[in-house]
Design an enzyme around this catalytic site. Structure first.
Site, PDB file in Angstrom:
ATOM      1  N   LYS A 200     -32.439  10.433 -42.306  1.00 30.08           N
ATOM      2  CA  LYS A 200     -31.078  10.209 -41.814  1.00 30.08           C
ATOM      3  C   LYS A 200     -31.047  10.571 -40.339  1.00 30.08           C
ATOM      4  O   LYS A 200     -31.339  11.705 -39.957  1.00 30.08           O
ATOM      5  CB  LYS A 200     -30.089  11.067 -42.599  1.00 30.08           C
ATOM      6  CG  LYS A 200     -28.662  10.933 -42.082  1.00 30.08           C
ATOM      7  CD  LYS A 200     -27.668  11.622 -42.989  1.00 30.08           C
ATOM      8  CE  LYS A 200     -26.260  11.519 -42.428  1.00 30.08           C
ATOM      9  NZ  LYS A 200     -25.279  12.147 -43.297  1.00 30.08           N
ATOM     10  N   ARG A 210     -16.492   9.058 -39.821  1.00 29.41           N
ATOM     11  CA  ARG A 210     -15.930  10.392 -39.568  1.00 29.41           C
ATOM     12  C   ARG A 210     -14.434  10.287 -39.302  1.00 29.41           C
ATOM     13  O   ARG A 210     -13.670  11.199 -39.635  1.00 29.41           O
ATOM     14  CB  ARG A 210     -16.665  11.051 -38.405  1.00 29.41           C
ATOM     15  CG  ARG A 210     -18.129  11.333 -38.760  1.00 29.41           C
ATOM     16  CD  ARG A 210     -18.910  11.893 -37.583  1.00 29.41           C
ATOM     17  NE  ARG A 210     -20.341  11.998 -37.892  1.00 29.41           N
ATOM     18  CZ  ARG A 210     -21.279  12.256 -36.986  1.00 29.41           C
ATOM     19  NH1 ARG A 210     -20.930  12.435 -35.719  1.00 29.41           N
ATOM     20  NH2 ARG A 210     -22.541  12.325 -37.332  1.00 29.41           N
ATOM     21  N   LYS A 222     -24.941  16.714 -34.376  1.00 27.72           N
ATOM     22  CA  LYS A 222     -25.709  16.994 -35.592  1.00 27.72           C
ATOM     23  C   LYS A 222     -27.215  16.918 -35.341  1.00 27.72           C
ATOM     24  O   LYS A 222     -27.999  16.787 -36.282  1.00 27.72           O
ATOM     25  CB  LYS A 222     -25.255  16.041 -36.701  1.00 27.72           C
ATOM     26  CG  LYS A 222     -23.780  16.196 -37.066  1.00 27.72           C
ATOM     27  CD  LYS A 222     -23.409  15.481 -38.365  1.00 27.72           C
ATOM     28  CE  LYS A 222     -21.962  15.764 -38.781  1.00 27.72           C
ATOM     29  NZ  LYS A 222     -21.618  15.160 -40.091  1.00 27.72           N
ATOM     30  N   GLU A 238     -40.435  13.475 -43.515  1.00 23.42           N
ATOM     31  CA  GLU A 238     -39.251  13.849 -44.297  1.00 23.42           C
ATOM     32  C   GLU A 238     -39.299  13.237 -45.695  1.00 23.42           C
ATOM     33  O   GLU A 238     -38.982  13.887 -46.685  1.00 23.42           O
ATOM     34  CB  GLU A 238     -37.977  13.381 -43.582  1.00 23.42           C
ATOM     35  CG  GLU A 238     -37.587  14.220 -42.361  1.00 23.42           C
ATOM     36  CD  GLU A 238     -36.968  15.560 -42.745  1.00 23.42           C
ATOM     37  OE1 GLU A 238     -36.890  15.872 -43.944  1.00 23.42           O
ATOM     38  OE2 GLU A 238     -36.561  16.307 -41.831  1.00 23.42           O
ATOM     39  N   LYS A 253     -31.179   5.777 -43.313  1.00 25.26           N
ATOM     40  CA  LYS A 253     -29.814   5.591 -42.848  1.00 25.26           C
ATOM     41  C   LYS A 253     -29.731   5.856 -41.354  1.00 25.26           C
ATOM     42  O   LYS A 253     -30.270   6.871 -40.903  1.00 25.26           O
ATOM     43  CB  LYS A 253     -28.921   6.577 -43.596  1.00 25.26           C
ATOM     44  CG  LYS A 253     -27.481   6.595 -43.143  1.00 25.26           C
ATOM     45  CD  LYS A 253     -26.761   7.715 -43.846  1.00 25.26           C
ATOM     46  CE  LYS A 253     -25.328   7.761 -43.328  1.00 25.26           C
ATOM     47  NZ  LYS A 253     -24.572   8.829 -43.874  1.00 25.26           N
ATOM     48  N   SER A 279     -20.944   2.743 -41.449  1.00 24.94           N
ATOM     49  CA  SER A 279     -19.619   2.320 -40.973  1.00 24.94           C
ATOM     50  C   SER A 279     -19.663   1.584 -39.640  1.00 24.94           C
ATOM     51  O   SER A 279     -18.939   0.605 -39.449  1.00 24.94           O
ATOM     52  CB  SER A 279     -18.701   3.535 -40.881  1.00 24.94           C
ATOM     53  OG  SER A 279     -19.260   4.527 -40.029  1.00 24.94           O
ATOM     54  N   TYR A 318     -20.278  -1.264 -47.268  1.00 19.68           N
ATOM     55  CA  TYR A 318     -18.829  -1.455 -47.412  1.00 19.68           C
ATOM     56  C   TYR A 318     -18.499  -2.911 -47.705  1.00 19.68           C
ATOM     57  O   TYR A 318     -17.368  -3.233 -48.035  1.00 19.68           O
ATOM     58  CB  TYR A 318     -18.104  -0.967 -46.144  1.00 19.68           C
ATOM     59  CG  TYR A 318     -18.425   0.489 -45.858  1.00 19.68           C
ATOM     60  CD1 TYR A 318     -17.797   1.502 -46.582  1.00 19.68           C
ATOM     61  CD2 TYR A 318     -19.390   0.850 -44.919  1.00 19.68           C
ATOM     62  CE1 TYR A 318     -18.121   2.825 -46.373  1.00 19.68           C
ATOM     63  CE2 TYR A 318     -19.710   2.180 -44.696  1.00 19.68           C
ATOM     64  CZ  TYR A 318     -19.075   3.163 -45.429  1.00 19.68           C
ATOM     65  OH  TYR A 318     -19.401   4.473 -45.238  1.00 19.68           O
TER      66      TYR A 318
HETATM   67  C1  PBG Z   1     -21.954  13.133 -44.135  1.00 20.58           C
HETATM   68  C2  PBG Z   1     -22.087  11.669 -44.203  1.00 20.58           C
HETATM   69  C3  PBG Z   1     -21.923  10.820 -43.113  1.00 20.58           C
HETATM   70  C4  PBG Z   1     -22.065   9.525 -43.589  1.00 20.58           C
HETATM   71  C5  PBG Z   1     -22.333   9.599 -44.974  1.00 20.58           C
HETATM   72  N1  PBG Z   1     -22.358  10.955 -45.334  1.00 20.58           N
HETATM   73  C6  PBG Z   1     -21.553  11.129 -41.717  1.00 20.58           C
HETATM   74  C7  PBG Z   1     -22.387  12.033 -40.942  1.00 20.58           C
HETATM   75  O1  PBG Z   1     -23.501  12.386 -41.300  1.00 20.58           O
HETATM   76  O2  PBG Z   1     -21.891  12.468 -39.905  1.00 20.58           O
HETATM   77  C8  PBG Z   1     -21.934   8.309 -42.742  1.00 20.58           C
HETATM   78  C9  PBG Z   1     -21.652   7.033 -43.433  1.00 20.58           C
HETATM   79  C10 PBG Z   1     -21.176   5.933 -42.558  1.00 20.58           C
HETATM   80  O3  PBG Z   1     -21.133   6.029 -41.322  1.00 20.58           O
HETATM   81  O4  PBG Z   1     -20.816   4.901 -43.120  1.00 20.58           O
HETATM   82  N2  PBG Z   1     -22.790  13.930 -44.809  1.00 20.58           N
END
Ligand code: PBG
Length: 328
Positions: A200, A210, A222, A238, A253, A279, A318
């Site tokens: 990720k 968010r 992050k 990982e 992701k 997203s 989505y």
């Molecule tokens: C948080 C989480 C995130 C997403 C899924 N789980 C956001 C992040 O890590 O800040 C993002 C999903 C998306 O952008 O559609 N644990």
């Protein structure tokens, strides 16, 4: 021309093209992420046009619609009341929390739907971080690894008790997959799968999500836990760790900008590989289509086909419902 090889012969008609198609997309490849809250009405999500933050009643109907279209699984993202948030995200493990209620609601509406829960503290964190936060003397925030893993185990157990089929740690703490596996097994949840967000990345493509949950980091970023977008070998490291710790499925992701990583992971592991069309990827397609600049339907299918071709067995998107209608 005296051509011996004419690749176009294999493209001459719809039916010949169908015979030669190397990758296919089915509703059963798709996982629908859903947002919900404890309010009694459904709200359109401002940062993600076309998406809704459901009430529990709305969520039940959405689950029915998704299942009728052939979607086998949903992943749950709660918007948590501000009053329940804290710096250690403890409310994440509360049995009378909104996720437990959502699991019961979906189970009741569509017993066959596979319910995936997100294991991470950000919706419950007053700082908008995925882990337990400790403020340093100089004001910086430190995300504590081992303390977080303890809470994540409690959260995963809470989801398992409520009936989750698959728990999905998205936090990127070290050692959480092994710890969650052990916690689940010790408490009799041997049959709950772990879908690990293994690779990720610290991505700007998460911005609209968010906004949907009001979960953006209040300070900092992050980058001490999510991966550097420049790194490829680290993704394999990982993934290998998560496999050795007992993950049942691994995830990459975001998806679209990381197709090379999906392919590398696919070549490296025997486990099912998931990819998350996040997203920001959703919104880029939505906004270009709203401006009349691209054909939304065709771009949806092409973007998902690309992710599948790269090596994903399942895709969180989505567009899951739209895609089912487009490919049926
Ligand atoms: C948080 C989480 C995130 C997403 C899924 N789980 C956001 C992040 O890590 O800040 C993002 C999903 C998306 O952008 O559609 N644990």
């Amino acid at each position: 021309m005296d051509l011996h090889h004419r690749p176009r012969r294999n493209r001459k008609s719809e039916s010949v093209r169908a015979l030669c198609q190397e990758t296919s997309l089915h509703p059963s490849d798709l996982i629908l992420p859903v947002f919900f809250h404890s309010e009694s009405t459904d709200h359109p999500i401002e940062s993600m046009p076309g998406c809704t933050r459901w009430s529990l009643t709305g969520l039940a109907d959405e689950a029915k619609r998704a299942f009728e279209l052939g979607i086998p699984a949903m992943v749950l993202f709660p918007k948590v009341d501000e009053a329940l948030k804290s710096s250690d995200g403890r409310a994440a493990a509360s049995d009378d929390g909104i996720v437990s209620k959502a699991i019961a609601t979906i189970r009741d509406a569509v017993p066959e739907m596979s319910i995936i829960t997100d294991v991470a503290l950000d919706p419950y964190s007053s700082d908008g971080h995925d882990g337990v936060v400790e403020q340093q003397p100089n004001g910086d925030l430190k995300i504590l690894n081992d303390e977080t893993v303890e809470v994540l185990c409690e959260q995963a157990l809470c989801h398992a008790r409520a009936g989750a089929d698959i728990v999905s740690p998205s936090d990127m703490m070290d050692g959480r997959v092994g710890a969650i596996r052990e916690a689940l097994d010790t408490h009799g949840f041997q049959d709950v799968n772990i879908l690990s967000y293994s690779a990720k990345y610290a991505s700007a493509y998460y911005g609209p999500f968010r906004g949907a949950l009001d979960s953006a980091p209040k300070a900092g970023d992050k980058k001490t836990y999510q991966m550097d977008p420049a790194n490829r070998r680290e993704a394999l490291r990982e993934v290998a760790l998560d496999v050795s710790e007992g993950a049942d499925m691994v995830m990459v992701k975001p998806a679209g900008p990381y197709l090379d990583i999906i392919r590398e992971v696919r070549n490296e592991v025997q486990l099912p590989v998931a990819a998350y069309q996040v997203s920001g990827e959703y919104l880029m397609i939505k906004s270009a289509a709203a401006a009349g600049w691209v054909d939304e339907d065709k771009i949806i299918v092409e973007s998902l086909m690309g992710i599948k071709r790269a090596g994903a067995d399942m895709i969180l998107t989505y567009f899951a419902k739209e895609a089912c209608e487009l490919i049926s």
